[in-house]
Design a protein around this motif. Sequence first.
Motif, PDB file in Angstrom:
ATOM      1  N   ALA A 165       0.830  -1.160  -0.109  1.00 49.06           N
ATOM      2  CA  ALA A 165      -0.061  -0.039   0.111  1.00 49.06           C
ATOM      3  C   ALA A 165       0.914   1.430   0.087  1.00 49.06           C
ATOM      4  CB  ALA A 165      -0.820   0.116   1.362  1.00 49.06           C
ATOM      5  N   GLU A 166       1.870   1.151   0.667  1.00 51.75           N
ATOM      6  CA  GLU A 166       2.735   2.364   0.862  1.00 51.75           C
ATOM      7  C   GLU A 166       3.580   2.695  -0.320  1.00 51.75           C
ATOM      8  OE1 GLU A 166       3.534   4.792   3.240  1.00 51.75           O
ATOM      9  OE2 GLU A 166       1.985   3.935   4.346  1.00 51.75           O
ATOM     10  N   LYS A 167       3.993   1.510  -0.922  1.00 55.34           N
ATOM     11  CA  LYS A 167       4.700   1.848  -2.477  1.00 55.34           C
ATOM     12  C   LYS A 167       3.611   2.384  -3.581  1.00 55.34           C
ATOM     13  CE  LYS A 167       7.982  -1.811  -1.709  1.00 55.34           C
ATOM     14  NZ  LYS A 167       8.529  -3.257  -2.239  1.00 55.34           N
ATOM     15  N   HIS A 168       2.280   1.755  -3.469  1.00 57.57           N
ATOM     16  CA  HIS A 168       1.351   2.205  -4.515  1.00 57.57           C
ATOM     17  C   HIS A 168       1.145   3.758  -4.063  1.00 57.57           C
ATOM     18  CE1 HIS A 168      -2.163   1.953  -6.895  1.00 57.57           C
ATOM     19  NE2 HIS A 168      -2.868   2.723  -6.053  1.00 57.57           N
ATOM     20  N   LEU A 169       0.943   4.007  -2.817  1.00 59.23           N
ATOM     21  CA  LEU A 169       0.301   5.338  -2.718  1.00 59.23           C
ATOM     22  C   LEU A 169       1.699   6.202  -3.126  1.00 59.23           C
ATOM     23  CD1 LEU A 169      -1.089   5.254   0.681  1.00 59.23           C
ATOM     24  CD2 LEU A 169      -2.295   5.633  -1.384  1.00 59.23           C
ATOM     25  N   ASP A 170       2.869   5.913  -2.691  1.00 64.00           N
ATOM     26  CA  ASP A 170       4.124   6.587  -3.203  1.00 64.00           C
ATOM     27  C   ASP A 170       4.064   6.838  -4.602  1.00 64.00           C
ATOM     28  OD1 ASP A 170       6.569   8.061  -2.388  1.00 64.00           O
ATOM     29  OD2 ASP A 170       7.512   6.295  -3.874  1.00 64.00           O
ATOM     30  N   ALA A 171       3.810   5.760  -5.407  1.00 65.91           N
ATOM     31  CA  ALA A 171       3.728   5.785  -6.888  1.00 65.91           C
ATOM     32  C   ALA A 171       2.987   6.726  -7.490  1.00 65.91           C
ATOM     33  CB  ALA A 171       3.727   4.193  -7.412  1.00 65.91           C
ATOM     34  N   ILE A 172       1.768   6.730  -6.976  1.00 64.76           N
ATOM     35  CA  ILE A 172       0.783   7.517  -7.518  1.00 64.76           C
ATOM     36  C   ILE A 172       0.684   9.137  -6.917  1.00 64.76           C
ATOM     37  CG2 ILE A 172      -0.527   5.763  -8.047  1.00 64.76           C
ATOM     38  CD1 ILE A 172      -2.320   6.718  -5.448  1.00 64.76           C
ATOM     39  N   ARG A 173       1.662   9.438  -6.150  1.00 64.88           N
ATOM     40  CA  ARG A 173       1.698  10.811  -5.419  1.00 64.88           C
ATOM     41  C   ARG A 173       2.469  11.461  -6.467  1.00 64.88           C
ATOM     42  NH1 ARG A 173       3.928   9.791  -0.154  1.00 64.88           N
ATOM     43  NH2 ARG A 173       1.740   9.452   0.430  1.00 64.88           N
ATOM     44  N   PRO A 174       1.926  12.761  -7.082  1.00 62.27           N
ATOM     45  CA  PRO A 174       2.679  13.631  -7.977  1.00 62.27           C
ATOM     46  C   PRO A 174       3.989  13.794  -7.342  1.00 62.27           C
ATOM     47  CG  PRO A 174       0.814  14.374  -7.373  1.00 62.27           C
ATOM     48  CD  PRO A 174       0.942  13.520  -6.444  1.00 62.27           C
ATOM     49  N   HIS A 175       5.052  14.090  -8.559  1.00 67.33           N
ATOM     50  CA  HIS A 175       6.200  14.413  -8.224  1.00 67.33           C
ATOM     51  C   HIS A 175       6.557  15.826  -7.381  1.00 67.33           C
ATOM     52  CE1 HIS A 175      10.660  14.846  -8.762  1.00 67.33           C
ATOM     53  NE2 HIS A 175      10.284  15.950  -9.247  1.00 67.33           N
ATOM     54  N   ASN A 176       5.904  16.635  -7.837  1.00 64.51           N
ATOM     55  CA  ASN A 176       5.850  18.078  -7.048  1.00 64.51           C
ATOM     56  C   ASN A 176       5.462  17.901  -5.634  1.00 64.51           C
ATOM     57  OD1 ASN A 176       6.838  19.409  -9.438  1.00 64.51           O
ATOM     58  ND2 ASN A 176       4.698  20.209  -9.957  1.00 64.51           N
ATOM     59  N   THR A 177       4.479  17.132  -5.346  1.00 60.84           N
ATOM     60  CA  THR A 177       4.238  16.780  -4.030  1.00 60.84           C
ATOM     61  C   THR A 177       5.321  16.101  -3.004  1.00 60.84           C
ATOM     62  OG1 THR A 177       1.958  16.620  -4.787  1.00 60.84           O
ATOM     63  CG2 THR A 177       2.506  15.614  -2.387  1.00 60.84           C
ATOM     64  N   LYS A 178       5.942  15.144  -3.826  1.00 57.44           N
ATOM     65  CA  LYS A 178       6.921  14.534  -3.165  1.00 57.44           C
ATOM     66  C   LYS A 178       8.198  15.331  -3.042  1.00 57.44           C
ATOM     67  CE  LYS A 178       6.776  10.743  -6.008  1.00 57.44           C
ATOM     68  NZ  LYS A 178       7.285   9.284  -6.567  1.00 57.44           N
ATOM     69  N   ARG A 179       8.431  16.265  -3.954  1.00 61.40           N
ATOM     70  CA  ARG A 179       9.503  17.407  -3.733  1.00 61.40           C
ATOM     71  C   ARG A 179       9.377  18.298  -2.692  1.00 61.40           C
ATOM     72  NH1 ARG A 179      10.817  20.610  -9.079  1.00 61.40           N
ATOM     73  NH2 ARG A 179       8.675  21.464  -8.621  1.00 61.40           N
ATOM     74  N   SER A 180       7.945  18.540  -2.415  1.00 59.31           N
ATOM     75  CA  SER A 180       7.508  19.650  -1.488  1.00 59.31           C
ATOM     76  C   SER A 180       7.770  18.940  -0.259  1.00 59.31           C
ATOM     77  CB  SER A 180       6.094  19.866  -1.600  1.00 59.31           C
ATOM     78  OG  SER A 180       5.848  20.493  -2.669  1.00 59.31           O
ATOM     79  N   TYR A 181       7.469  17.467   0.031  1.00 60.12           N
ATOM     80  CA  TYR A 181       7.400  16.830   1.370  1.00 60.12           C
ATOM     81  C   TYR A 181       8.963  16.973   1.699  1.00 60.12           C
ATOM     82  CZ  TYR A 181       2.801  15.313   1.166  1.00 60.12           C
ATOM     83  OH  TYR A 181       1.125  15.380   1.174  1.00 60.12           O
TER      84      TYR A 181
END
Length: 338
Positions: free
Chosen positions: A31-47
């Motif tokens: 589940a964590e991998k799936h949620l990380d995969a669908i999370r937008p790149h900009n969101t991950k960069r902001s986090y």
Amino acid sequence: MTDLVPRQPDATPAAYDAATLAVLHAMEEAAEKHLDAIRPHNTKRSYANDWKLWEEFHDWLAERTGQPLPLAAVTKGTFVGFVVWLDTIKAAAPNSIDRRITGVTVTLRGRGIEVPKAVTVAARQALKPLKADPERMARGRGPAAAATPDQLRKMSAAAAAGLTGLRDRALWLMAFGIAGRSAEVAALTVDGITLVSQGLDVHVPAVKGRPPRNVVVAYGTNPDTCPVRAWSTWRAAAGITGGPAFLPIDVWGNLGGRALSPEAVREIIARNAERAGLAVRLTGHSMRAGFITTSRRAGKREEKIRAQSGHAANSPAFWGYIREADKWTDAASEDIGL
């Protein structure tokens, strides 16, 4: 009519066996991998940026308390402190602070660290009055206020007594004199600052991928705002002969052994501007902006100013400062018969 009987609570399930726990654990990871995969790149960069700020906050705390806290120490105190730090030290807009609370919370939980709801509720309670302040809500919508020599004189007059006041004066005047970024001021070393007959030869180290540069800082005409005199006084009083140019000082007046962080540089400038009762809030970047506009209004050439600040030739920020300094020089509305 059949009587309504309250539903009895389900019986507490028995402890899961090892095979069931293994399947549940595997599904959690999936589940964590799936949620990380669908999370937008900009969101991950902001986090990722939010987490860096969480780390900076902990470094800032450690400098003042002498006791580093683990990043996983999630309490009302650390989260509310994070909000206050973002507001007072980083001068972040309330909406940005709100988003950073979310980013840090998501990152912590992604690392398996529990973030109780009471903690995030407390952080947003601390944030609520900030969102009602129009000035705070307007943060980040314009360039940093440029410091002026008159403001520097007021700051010098209001500086604290003792070693801390000498360090603070030398720090902000050096930042102004070299048109330095906060990270550059924090990286200055005693060996990189040489006293010569005309003033100071200063080696500004490379930071964040920007090239190093060598600049000169001349004696000022006003002793209260002369970077050369302020540096010499601080160095002699502190008795420093090498290492970082600017050091932490604890509440008992003892010098720390490591350099100030860029955050500490920004805090010192902001705190002293507030202490002087200035009408505008100065930040670390205010010294850099102030040098460029002041030097330009004094008639200095663009290439000399840019060499001092280290801006690229096509830097929009640099040319914005130049335009601001030049706007009243031969103004289009001046002497046209009005």
